[in-house]
Write a protein that holds these residues in place. Structure first.
Motif, PDB file in Angstrom:
ATOM      1  N   LEU A 184      14.643  60.051  76.981  1.00 53.23           N
ATOM      2  CA  LEU A 184      14.496  58.834  76.179  1.00 53.23           C
ATOM      3  C   LEU A 184      15.716  57.937  76.349  1.00 53.23           C
ATOM      4  CD1 LEU A 184      13.240  56.973  74.128  1.00 53.23           C
ATOM      5  CD2 LEU A 184      13.933  58.541  72.309  1.00 53.23           C
ATOM      6  N   ARG A 185      16.894  58.512  76.333  1.00 54.26           N
ATOM      7  CA  ARG A 185      18.109  57.720  76.508  1.00 54.26           C
ATOM      8  C   ARG A 185      18.140  57.075  77.891  1.00 54.26           C
ATOM      9  NH1 ARG A 185      21.793  57.676  72.704  1.00 54.26           N
ATOM     10  NH2 ARG A 185      23.214  56.712  74.201  1.00 54.26           N
ATOM     11  N   GLU A 186      17.725  57.802  78.906  1.00 51.82           N
ATOM     12  CA  GLU A 186      17.663  57.238  80.259  1.00 51.82           C
ATOM     13  C   GLU A 186      16.670  56.076  80.296  1.00 51.82           C
ATOM     14  OE1 GLU A 186      16.626  60.458  82.785  1.00 51.82           O
ATOM     15  OE2 GLU A 186      18.489  61.575  82.435  1.00 51.82           O
ATOM     16  N   GLY A 187      15.543  56.243  79.618  1.00 52.99           N
ATOM     17  CA  GLY A 187      14.533  55.200  79.612  1.00 52.99           C
ATOM     18  C   GLY A 187      14.973  53.947  78.896  1.00 52.99           C
ATOM     19  N   MET A 188      15.789  54.102  77.857  1.00 51.66           N
ATOM     20  CA  MET A 188      16.262  52.936  77.111  1.00 51.66           C
ATOM     21  C   MET A 188      17.151  52.049  77.969  1.00 51.66           C
ATOM     22  SD  MET A 188      15.029  52.586  74.066  1.00 51.66           S
ATOM     23  CE  MET A 188      16.234  51.464  73.350  1.00 51.66           C
ATOM     24  N   VAL A 189      17.822  52.623  78.964  1.00 53.40           N
ATOM     25  CA  VAL A 189      18.661  51.839  79.863  1.00 53.40           C
ATOM     26  C   VAL A 189      17.805  50.846  80.644  1.00 53.40           C
ATOM     27  CG1 VAL A 189      20.185  51.932  81.867  1.00 53.40           C
ATOM     28  CG2 VAL A 189      20.395  53.649  80.058  1.00 53.40           C
ATOM     29  N   THR A 190      16.606  51.294  81.048  1.00 51.01           N
ATOM     30  CA  THR A 190      15.709  50.456  81.847  1.00 51.01           C
ATOM     31  C   THR A 190      14.838  49.550  80.981  1.00 51.01           C
ATOM     32  OG1 THR A 190      15.605  52.154  83.566  1.00 51.01           O
ATOM     33  CG2 THR A 190      13.859  50.487  83.563  1.00 51.01           C
ATOM     34  N   TYR A 191      14.301  50.080  79.902  1.00 54.20           N
ATOM     35  CA  TYR A 191      13.302  49.361  79.124  1.00 54.20           C
ATOM     36  C   TYR A 191      13.866  48.678  77.883  1.00 54.20           C
ATOM     37  CZ  TYR A 191       9.885  51.701  82.078  1.00 54.20           C
ATOM     38  OH  TYR A 191       9.167  52.124  83.162  1.00 54.20           O
ATOM     39  N   GLY A 192      15.074  49.056  77.486  1.00 51.56           N
ATOM     40  CA  GLY A 192      15.698  48.446  76.320  1.00 51.56           C
ATOM     41  C   GLY A 192      16.643  47.330  76.708  1.00 51.56           C
ATOM     42  N   HIS A 193      17.292  46.770  75.708  1.00 47.56           N
ATOM     43  CA  HIS A 193      18.208  45.641  75.916  1.00 47.56           C
ATOM     44  C   HIS A 193      19.347  45.786  74.912  1.00 47.56           C
ATOM     45  CE1 HIS A 193      19.467  41.521  74.538  1.00 47.56           C
ATOM     46  NE2 HIS A 193      19.642  41.372  75.834  1.00 47.56           N
ATOM     47  N   THR A 194      20.573  45.670  75.386  1.00 49.43           N
ATOM     48  CA  THR A 194      21.713  45.725  74.466  1.00 49.43           C
ATOM     49  C   THR A 194      21.796  44.407  73.704  1.00 49.43           C
ATOM     50  OG1 THR A 194      22.938  47.210  75.931  1.00 49.43           O
ATOM     51  CG2 THR A 194      24.197  46.063  74.235  1.00 49.43           C
ATOM     52  N   LEU A 195      21.620  44.474  72.406  1.00 49.77           N
ATOM     53  CA  LEU A 195      21.626  43.277  71.572  1.00 49.77           C
ATOM     54  C   LEU A 195      23.043  42.914  71.138  1.00 49.77           C
ATOM     55  CD1 LEU A 195      19.878  41.152  70.082  1.00 49.77           C
ATOM     56  CD2 LEU A 195      19.782  42.756  68.155  1.00 49.77           C
ATOM     57  N   CYS A 196      23.815  43.911  70.700  1.00 45.83           N
ATOM     58  CA  CYS A 196      25.195  43.679  70.240  1.00 45.83           C
ATOM     59  C   CYS A 196      26.082  44.810  70.741  1.00 45.83           C
ATOM     60  CB  CYS A 196      25.264  43.636  68.711  1.00 45.83           C
ATOM     61  SG  CYS A 196      24.314  42.299  67.953  1.00 45.83           S
ATOM     62  N   ARG A 197      27.308  44.479  71.069  1.00 45.32           N
ATOM     63  CA  ARG A 197      28.230  45.474  71.619  1.00 45.32           C
ATOM     64  C   ARG A 197      28.648  46.509  70.589  1.00 45.32           C
ATOM     65  NH1 ARG A 197      30.229  40.720  74.292  1.00 45.32           N
ATOM     66  NH2 ARG A 197      30.015  40.894  76.562  1.00 45.32           N
ATOM     67  N   ASN A 198      28.640  46.139  69.321  1.00 46.68           N
ATOM     68  CA  ASN A 198      29.052  47.069  68.274  1.00 46.68           C
ATOM     69  C   ASN A 198      28.385  46.689  66.958  1.00 46.68           C
ATOM     70  OD1 ASN A 198      30.819  45.044  66.910  1.00 46.68           O
ATOM     71  ND2 ASN A 198      32.053  45.270  68.775  1.00 46.68           N
ATOM     72  N   PHE A 199      28.572  47.530  65.946  1.00 44.26           N
ATOM     73  CA  PHE A 199      27.856  47.321  64.686  1.00 44.26           C
ATOM     74  C   PHE A 199      28.379  46.112  63.922  1.00 44.26           C
ATOM     75  CE2 PHE A 199      26.415  48.154  60.365  1.00 44.26           C
ATOM     76  CZ  PHE A 199      25.083  48.473  60.604  1.00 44.26           C
ATOM     77  N   ASN A 200      29.662  45.821  64.016  1.00 44.70           N
ATOM     78  CA  ASN A 200      30.192  44.651  63.318  1.00 44.70           C
ATOM     79  C   ASN A 200      29.618  43.355  63.878  1.00 44.70           C
ATOM     80  OD1 ASN A 200      31.677  46.103  61.499  1.00 44.70           O
ATOM     81  ND2 ASN A 200      33.631  45.862  62.553  1.00 44.70           N
ATOM     82  N   ASP A 201      29.381  43.302  65.194  1.00 46.88           N
ATOM     83  CA  ASP A 201      28.730  42.128  65.770  1.00 46.88           C
ATOM     84  C   ASP A 201      27.297  42.010  65.258  1.00 46.88           C
ATOM     85  OD1 ASP A 201      30.930  41.286  67.148  1.00 46.88           O
ATOM     86  OD2 ASP A 201      30.197  41.826  69.133  1.00 46.88           O
ATOM     87  N   TYR A 202      26.635  43.143  65.095  1.00 46.98           N
ATOM     88  CA  TYR A 202      25.283  43.123  64.530  1.00 46.98           C
ATOM     89  C   TYR A 202      25.305  42.572  63.100  1.00 46.98           C
ATOM     90  CZ  TYR A 202      21.006  44.898  62.377  1.00 46.98           C
ATOM     91  OH  TYR A 202      19.830  44.999  61.682  1.00 46.98           O
ATOM     92  N   LEU A 203      26.268  43.026  62.299  1.00 48.54           N
ATOM     93  CA  LEU A 203      26.392  42.504  60.931  1.00 48.54           C
ATOM     94  C   LEU A 203      26.662  41.006  60.937  1.00 48.54           C
ATOM     95  CD1 LEU A 203      28.469  45.220  59.019  1.00 48.54           C
ATOM     96  CD2 LEU A 203      26.027  44.727  58.817  1.00 48.54           C
ATOM     97  N   ARG A 204      27.491  40.572  61.851  1.00 44.41           N
ATOM     98  CA  ARG A 204      27.773  39.132  61.955  1.00 44.41           C
ATOM     99  C   ARG A 204      26.495  38.369  62.294  1.00 44.41           C
ATOM    100  NH1 ARG A 204      32.369  36.450  66.003  1.00 44.41           N
ATOM    101  NH2 ARG A 204      31.954  34.253  65.466  1.00 44.41           N
ATOM    102  N   LEU A 205      25.693  38.926  63.196  1.00 48.24           N
ATOM    103  CA  LEU A 205      24.444  38.283  63.596  1.00 48.24           C
ATOM    104  C   LEU A 205      23.480  38.148  62.428  1.00 48.24           C
ATOM    105  CD1 LEU A 205      22.502  37.258  65.824  1.00 48.24           C
ATOM    106  CD2 LEU A 205      21.858  39.658  66.203  1.00 48.24           C
ATOM    107  N   VAL A 206      23.268  39.226  61.674  1.00 47.54           N
ATOM    108  CA  VAL A 206      22.252  39.190  60.619  1.00 47.54           C
ATOM    109  C   VAL A 206      22.754  38.574  59.318  1.00 47.54           C
ATOM    110  CG1 VAL A 206      21.022  41.175  61.582  1.00 47.54           C
ATOM    111  CG2 VAL A 206      22.774  41.553  59.830  1.00 47.54           C
TER     112      VAL A 206
END
Length: 228
Positions: A184-206
């Motif tokens: 699953l982790r290998e598949g996420m590299v191909t089929y997923g997308h990195t949205l934020c580099r870290n959790f604080n950036d995610y908090l800033r986004l939302v």
């Protein structure tokens, strides 16, 4: 004040309707964090631990995030209108960013046992397999088209389109049934997308409503949107 507390206070100021009660300090102790880590079999990134011990939040909140990159902002045909409270067609001549809804999932618990129970009770078919592989479900955006997951291993926040969930399973096997965490982790590299580099950036986004270039993973000032 921690970074998590700072961003959550900004969200409360911007969207007071999301908070029926004043912000209250999280009840999770250092001992609870250790118990959660023991149950998950993984260390929690420091930014996430800081978030868990910041404030008690509603279990689910609808927030709005603004994309201005190529991957999403230039491919979504609709943008959310706060005035009309619905999605409307993108005005390609005038819209400099694209606004989308995010259903943000939280776990409002007073101790580790409650937090872990709420995590296990997430009503999403892929959540259990994701947790086994080291991802915590955070929510969905763009009319529930994209799942958002927190990667406890890398500390990144990633997303995957619901159709890509089926593509991944078709290509690599029934990873969503569990028992195949590394696949699953290998598949996420191909089929997923990195949205934020870290959790604080995610908090800033939302929390802040700032415009976000989802390709370069940087925040963009209003006056610089013309370059996008």
């Amino acid at each position: 004040m921690t970074i998590a507390e700072e961003y959550l206070k900004k969200l409360q100021e911007r969207e007071p309707q999301l908070f029926p009660e004043p912000l209250r300090k999280s009840a999770l102790t250092d001992g609870d964090i250790i118990e959660i880590e023991r149950a998950l079999g993984r260390r929690l990134p420091e930014q996430y631990k800081e978030f868990l011990q910041s404030y008690q939040l509603p279990e689910t909140m609808t927030v709005y995030i603004s994309f201005c990159g190529d991957s999403y902002a230039n491919s979504f045909s609709d943008t959310f209108s706060r005035e009309k409270n619905e999605y409307v067609p993108v005005d390609w001549d005038n819209d400099l960013s694209t606004l989308v809804d995010m259903e943000w999932q939280n776990f409002n618990a007073s101790n580790a046992a409650e937090w872990l129970k709420q995590l296990e009770d997430v009503d999403l078919a892929v959540a259990s397999a994701c947790l086994e592989a080291g991802y915590i479900y955070l929510g969905m955006f763009y009319e529930e088209s994209y799942y958002v997951l927190y990667d406890l291993v890398k500390g990144e926040v990633v997303d995957i389109h619901h159709e890509a969930v089926y593509d991944l399973s078709y290509e690599l096997g029934d990873v969503w049934e569990g028992g195949m965490p590394e696949t699953l982790r290998e598949g996420m590299v191909t089929y997923g997308h990195t949205l934020c580099r870290n959790f604080n950036d995610y908090l800033r986004l939302v929390c802040t409503g700032e415009h976000y270039d989802e390709d370069d993973m940087v925040f963009v000032k209003e006056e610089d949107l013309e370059d996008y």
